[in-house]
Write an enzyme that holds these catalytic residues in place. Structure first.
Site, mmCIF file in Angstrom:
data_model
loop_
_atom_site.group_PDB
_atom_site.id
_atom_site.type_symbol
_atom_site.label_atom_id
_atom_site.label_comp_id
_atom_site.label_asym_id
_atom_site.label_seq_id
_atom_site.Cartn_x
_atom_site.Cartn_y
_atom_site.Cartn_z
ATOM 1 N N CYS A 219 35.784 -65.150 29.589
ATOM 2 C CA CYS A 219 35.159 -66.237 30.330
ATOM 3 C C CYS A 219 35.006 -65.812 31.784
ATOM 4 O O CYS A 219 35.498 -64.760 32.183
ATOM 5 C CB CYS A 219 36.033 -67.490 30.305
ATOM 6 S SG CYS A 219 36.349 -68.109 28.645
ATOM 7 N N GLY B 31 30.017 -65.479 29.758
ATOM 8 C CA GLY B 31 30.138 -66.507 28.738
ATOM 9 C C GLY B 31 28.973 -67.460 28.789
ATOM 10 O O GLY B 31 28.604 -67.926 29.867
ATOM 11 N N ASN C 286 40.820 -67.558 32.291
ATOM 12 C CA ASN C 286 40.084 -66.516 31.593
ATOM 13 C C ASN C 286 41.122 -65.656 30.891
ATOM 14 O O ASN C 286 42.040 -65.160 31.540
ATOM 15 C CB ASN C 286 39.301 -65.687 32.625
ATOM 16 C CG ASN C 286 38.702 -64.419 32.030
ATOM 17 O OD1 ASN C 286 38.536 -63.424 32.711
ATOM 18 N ND2 ASN C 286 38.375 -64.454 30.779
ATOM 19 N N GLY C 287 40.982 -65.504 29.589
ATOM 20 C CA GLY C 287 41.945 -64.688 28.858
ATOM 21 C C GLY C 287 42.221 -65.280 27.501
ATOM 22 O O GLY C 287 41.350 -65.944 26.916
ATOM 23 N N TYR D 152 32.199 -52.738 29.348
ATOM 24 C CA TYR D 152 31.180 -53.666 28.877
ATOM 25 C C TYR D 152 31.040 -54.946 29.680
ATOM 26 O O TYR D 152 29.941 -55.386 29.985
ATOM 27 C CB TYR D 152 31.466 -54.046 27.421
ATOM 28 C CG TYR D 152 30.519 -55.088 26.887
ATOM 29 C CD1 TYR D 152 29.229 -54.732 26.495
ATOM 30 C CD2 TYR D 152 30.891 -56.426 26.801
ATOM 31 C CE1 TYR D 152 28.340 -55.675 26.030
ATOM 32 C CE2 TYR D 152 29.997 -57.378 26.330
ATOM 33 C CZ TYR D 152 28.724 -56.999 25.946
ATOM 34 O OH TYR D 152 27.849 -57.930 25.500
HETATM 35 P P1 AMP Z 1 28.459 -54.254 16.884
HETATM 36 O O1 AMP Z 1 27.010 -54.570 16.722
HETATM 37 O O2 AMP Z 1 29.326 -55.222 16.126
HETATM 38 O O3 AMP Z 1 28.793 -52.831 16.562
HETATM 39 O O4 AMP Z 1 28.850 -54.502 18.398
HETATM 40 C C1 AMP Z 1 28.497 -53.612 19.388
HETATM 41 C C2 AMP Z 1 27.522 -54.211 20.358
HETATM 42 O O5 AMP Z 1 28.014 -55.438 20.887
HETATM 43 C C3 AMP Z 1 27.298 -53.309 21.519
HETATM 44 O O6 AMP Z 1 25.892 -53.230 21.707
HETATM 45 C C4 AMP Z 1 27.948 -53.954 22.710
HETATM 46 O O7 AMP Z 1 27.045 -53.964 23.796
HETATM 47 C C5 AMP Z 1 28.288 -55.327 22.271
HETATM 48 N N1 AMP Z 1 29.726 -55.611 22.392
HETATM 49 C C6 AMP Z 1 30.729 -54.858 21.999
HETATM 50 N N2 AMP Z 1 31.899 -55.474 22.145
HETATM 51 C C7 AMP Z 1 31.638 -56.679 22.637
HETATM 52 C C8 AMP Z 1 32.426 -57.807 22.975
HETATM 53 N N3 AMP Z 1 33.705 -57.816 22.782
HETATM 54 N N4 AMP Z 1 31.825 -58.871 23.462
HETATM 55 C C9 AMP Z 1 30.536 -58.878 23.604
HETATM 56 N N5 AMP Z 1 29.733 -57.880 23.288
HETATM 57 C C10 AMP Z 1 30.250 -56.775 22.794
#
Ligand code: AMP
Length: 477
Positions: A2, A28, A100-101, A255
């Site tokens: 968040c 978020g 946040n957490g 990220y």
């Molecule tokens: P996936 O499609 O499940 O392999 O997730 C990877 C994609 O989601 C990547 O393009 C990242 O940019 C994004 N991503 C990875 N981890 C997270 C996260 N915890 N929260 C939001 N986006 C994520």
């Protein structure tokens, strides 16, 4: 995960808080909320982006010289607007909180709150566990003569009882604003100030880019276990409470945080270039010779440029992005996420056609995004596709607020790299090495639990199962 913001000024700061929240929107998009204090608490929250929730707001109803804002990315609990933050209580004191957490010992806390303090939760949001624990501890103090030390002792008790990751902001009615961190400093929280004709205004926010926008001078990051209280006369008090070795979430750099944000004196963009350059070393070990390096926009741009630079291969933008869609991962379920990837990205044909392409993303979790992207690139004529992940293989769920699903859905916890390549349809998959990432962060102890399974707070098998169950039940996977 968040985003939070808190301001204590001299005149109305509600529009400042709402504007600040828009700079945290990437953290978020499920819900947004504000609480202002002006003799009474004024609370407004709802589902959606900040601009939607506060579209028709009548600022006369939301005034105050002190307030908190929150943007929500729900990892546990429901996505109902009633479960959004902030939340407030009036007993034993007027208190409002955002955090946040993620709290991990929720079962134990719920039990204690009920059995020892007769408090029932009226929301599934874990901020309630922190706020009610705080309120229950505060109740033991002499409330008529509440001193700053009483407030700090209360936080310290919260830090002993509440396990997990939390960067929290609290308004203590008629007294001031309080910021505190969990003992490990897992989540970011920064403090800033600016001067107005009326005097100094203080603010806290999840990211420093909020201060750039609002014109605050960045003062510093909160340290592990630290608490800062600013009273209504704008006096600042500080204490380090329960403190352990820092375990800052490295995924913030990979990220989550915005590229123009500085956390612990490191600019996110620069961190990503460093990681990209490091990745080049591992990439070279494969002997592969890409014609170009492209990124999955937006978070992978800096990794890709660092990788390209050190490989001596041109960087190109090979995927066009529809900027009007939200982040695909921060959508509450798999079906919605899959649909979104397609709507969001499209290959730029002349760039990719006939070429061997190294495509860089920040991570591979379930493989949904990478699989679709590779399919699109091949359909656009790419000769070979090497998928490069800036993060090491994600093998374990994050229990500190980053939604990475449950173990059985996390690709690298179940498959070898060659199997992953096969599954997502890549000619090769190259991951950052965990030891390389640790080498990059030898001066800032990081949490790498999602790669290593070493949870800094410690965690029992039962708690891991509870978290997994909650996720399944709240349809978060
Ligand atoms: P996936 O499609 O499940 O392999 O997730 C990877 C994609 O989601 C990547 O393009 C990242 O940019 C994004 N991503 C990875 N981890 C997270 C996260 N915890 N929260 C939001 N986006 C994520």
């Amino acid at each position: 995960m968040c985003g939070i913001i808190g301001v204590i000024g001299h005149e109305d700061v509600s529009s400042e808080i709402i504007n600040g929240m828009t700079t945290l929107q990437h953290r978020g998009q499920d819900a947004a909320g504000v609480v202002m204090f002006n003799g009474n608490f004024r609370l407004k929250k709802g589902n959606g982006h900040v601009n939607e929730v506060f579209k028709d707001i009548d600022f006369k109803t939301l005034k105050g010289n002190c307030g908190l804002g929150h943007v929500r990315y729900s990892t546990l609990g429901s996505t109902d607007a009633v479960d959004a933050q902030p939340i407030a209580v009036n007993y034993p004191y007027g208190l409002a909180m955002v955090h946040n957490g993620n709290v991990i010992n929720f079962k134990e806390l719920k039990k204690t709150l009920y059995e020892e303090h007769h408090r029932l939760l009226d929301t599934s949001n874990d901020v309630a566990l922190i706020l009610y624990t705080f309120a229950s501890e505060l109740e033991r103090k002499d409330l008529k003569h509440l001193k700053v030390d009483d407030i700090f002792d209360t936080v310290q008790e919260v830090q002993r009882k509440v396990k997990g990751a939390y960067s929290a902001l609290t308004i203590i009615a008629k007294r001031g604003i309080l910021a505190f961190s969990d003992p490990y400093g897992i989540r970011p929280l920064v403090m800033g100030k600016k001067y107005t004709d009326q005097g100094v205004v203080y603010a806290f926010a999840s990211e420093s880019s909020t201060f750039d926008y609002l014109g605050y001078e960045m003062m510093r990051d909160l340290r592990p276990g630290e608490m800062i209280f600013i009273d209504n006369n704008h006096h600042v008090y500080e204490r380090i409470g329960e403190k352990k070795q820092q375990a800052f979430c490295v995924f913030e750099y990979i990220y989550f945080a915005r590229e123009d944000t500085k956390i612990h004196n490191r600019l996110v963009a620069t961190e990503r270039v460093r990681m990209g350059k490091k990745l080049a070393e591992t990439f070279k070990e494969t002997g592969l010779q890409p014609d170009i390096v492209i990124d999955v926009p937006n978070s992978a741009y800096f990794f890709a440029s660092g990788l390209a630079e050190n490989l001596g291969v041109p960087y190109r933008r090979g995927l066009a992005k529809n900027y009007h869609m939200g982040r695909s991962f921060i959508t509450p379920n798999q079906e919605a996420r899959e649909k979104m990837v397609k709507q969001k990205l499209n290959p730029i044909k002349d760039i990719v056609q006939g070429r061997k392409i190294a495509v860089v993303d920040d991570s591979i979790v379930r493989g949904t995004t990478s699989k679709r992207i590779i399919k699109m690139l091949r359909a656009a004529g790419a000769k070979e596709v090497y998928f490069v992940s800036a993060s090491p293989p994600i093998k374990y769920p994050c229990i500190y607020g980053i939604d990475m699903s449950v173990k059985k859905e996390i690709l690298a916890s179940n498959y070898e790299i060659s199997e992953i390549a096969h599954y997502i349809g890549a000619d090769a998959v190259v991951y950052q090495k965990l030891e390389d990432l640790q080498e990059l962060y030898k001066d800032l102890p990081i949490c790498h639990a999602c790669f290593s399974g070493q949870y800094p707070t410690g965690v029992t098998k039962e708690i891991l199962e509870d978290i997994e169950r909650e996720k399944m039940e709240s349809n978060r996977v």
